[in-house]
Design an enzyme around this catalytic site. Sequence first.
Site, PDB file in Angstrom:
ATOM      1  N   ARG A  40       0.867  -1.186   0.000  1.00 41.70           N
ATOM      2  CA  ARG A  40       0.000   0.000   0.000  1.00 41.70           C
ATOM      3  C   ARG A  40       0.898   1.230   0.000  1.00 41.70           C
ATOM      4  O   ARG A  40       1.217   1.795   1.050  1.00 41.70           O
ATOM      5  CB  ARG A  40      -0.893  -0.032   1.248  1.00 41.70           C
ATOM      6  CG  ARG A  40      -1.894   1.115   1.329  1.00 41.70           C
ATOM      7  CD  ARG A  40      -2.770   0.968   2.558  1.00 41.70           C
ATOM      8  NE  ARG A  40      -3.768   1.995   2.624  1.00 41.70           N
ATOM      9  CZ  ARG A  40      -3.557   3.212   3.111  1.00 41.70           C
ATOM     10  NH1 ARG A  40      -2.373   3.541   3.599  1.00 41.70           N
ATOM     11  NH2 ARG A  40      -4.527   4.096   3.129  1.00 41.70           N
ATOM     12  N   SER A 109     -12.187  -3.150   1.854  1.00 42.22           N
ATOM     13  CA  SER A 109     -12.064  -2.361   3.086  1.00 42.22           C
ATOM     14  C   SER A 109     -13.434  -1.803   3.414  1.00 42.22           C
ATOM     15  O   SER A 109     -14.007  -1.076   2.602  1.00 42.22           O
ATOM     16  CB  SER A 109     -11.059  -1.228   2.879  1.00 42.22           C
ATOM     17  OG  SER A 109      -9.799  -1.777   2.555  1.00 42.22           O
ATOM     18  N   LYS A 138      -3.995   6.374   9.620  1.00 39.33           N
ATOM     19  CA  LYS A 138      -5.022   6.718   8.643  1.00 39.33           C
ATOM     20  C   LYS A 138      -6.106   7.554   9.322  1.00 39.33           C
ATOM     21  O   LYS A 138      -7.252   7.131   9.456  1.00 39.33           O
ATOM     22  CB  LYS A 138      -5.620   5.441   8.076  1.00 39.33           C
ATOM     23  CG  LYS A 138      -6.185   5.617   6.674  1.00 39.33           C
ATOM     24  CD  LYS A 138      -6.703   4.287   6.162  1.00 39.33           C
ATOM     25  CE  LYS A 138      -7.173   4.387   4.745  1.00 39.33           C
ATOM     26  NZ  LYS A 138      -7.728   3.110   4.272  1.00 39.33           N
TER      27      LYS A 138
HETATM   28  N1  3NM Z   1      -7.210   1.153   6.986  1.00 39.96           N
HETATM   29  P1  3NM Z   1      -2.125   0.915  11.981  1.00 39.96           P
HETATM   30  S1  3NM Z   1      -7.142   1.889   9.399  1.00 39.96           S
HETATM   31  C1  3NM Z   1      -4.833   1.121   6.268  1.00 39.96           C
HETATM   32  O1  3NM Z   1     -10.090   1.570   8.995  1.00 39.96           O
HETATM   33  C2  3NM Z   1      -5.886   1.314   7.280  1.00 39.96           C
HETATM   34  O2  3NM Z   1      -9.939   0.980   6.922  1.00 39.96           O
HETATM   35  C3  3NM Z   1      -7.997   1.413   8.028  1.00 39.96           C
HETATM   36  O3  3NM Z   1      -2.582   1.233  10.486  1.00 39.96           O
HETATM   37  C4  3NM Z   1      -9.458   1.341   7.983  1.00 39.96           C
HETATM   38  O4  3NM Z   1      -2.021  -0.547  12.082  1.00 39.96           O
HETATM   39  C5  3NM Z   1      -5.671   1.733   8.584  1.00 39.96           C
HETATM   40  O5  3NM Z   1      -0.785   1.586  12.062  1.00 39.96           O
HETATM   41  C6  3NM Z   1      -4.353   2.016   9.209  1.00 39.96           C
HETATM   42  O6  3NM Z   1      -3.130   1.510  12.894  1.00 39.96           O
HETATM   43  C7  3NM Z   1      -3.802   0.860   9.981  1.00 39.96           C
END
Ligand code: 3NM
Length: 208
Positions: A40, A109, A138
């Site tokens: 990604r 997603s 995010k």
């Molecule tokens: N998608 P981390 S949250 C890529 O809610 C992504 O759809 C999300 O990163 C969603 O593990 C997210 O550092 C980020 O929190 C995940």
Amino acid sequence: MPSPSFNLYLVSDRTQTGGRDLLWVLERALEGGVNAVQLREKDLSGRDLLELAEKTRALCERYSAPLFINDRVDVALAVNAAGVQLGKASFPIEVARTLLGRGKLIGASVHSPEEVTYAKSAGADFVVFGPIYFTTSKAQFGAPQGLSALRKIVEVSMLPVYAIGGITSQNTAEVRDAGANGIALISGIIAAENPKKAAAGIAQLLRN
Ligand code: 3NM
């Protein structure tokens, strides 16, 4: 027809490696027990992404881990990845399915029960639901949805559910207990001082 058989899904972000080479970090994570990877890197040009995807595909193959390409159906086809991860701004799931055929996996997603229902009817193979907790990775996805929302998604989903957003070794057990088929994460492994150890610790919690 393939089906998802992984439970520790690592999502890449080369801005979170603390200056370390992304492929080096991914390999340490695979050694530790990551069993699927999503590339990604949204800001890369098609050419640069293709080059990185080819290398990542070769790496994942050595660890028998499926590789998913975020958003880019064309890149997934070009490198013969296991599939794609699609969001709201991506090609619709139906169109991706037509292009990819039945031999590839599509992860959707999702952020609500309605999106899970749609993903299933459109032909997705699994869903990634979040953010469960606060995530710095995010911020645009807003407020954490929490474990009760995850439980509800697990209850209604006819597809395997992967939880994402702020997941670390501290909360993996409760996410697992909420019924998720697996977890997806960035910073908990990519930004860890020792990505192999971080992955191994989380993999162990998922086995318990
Ligand atoms: N998608 P981390 S949250 C890529 O809610 C992504 O759809 C999300 O990163 C969603 O593990 C997210 O550092 C980020 O929190 C995940």
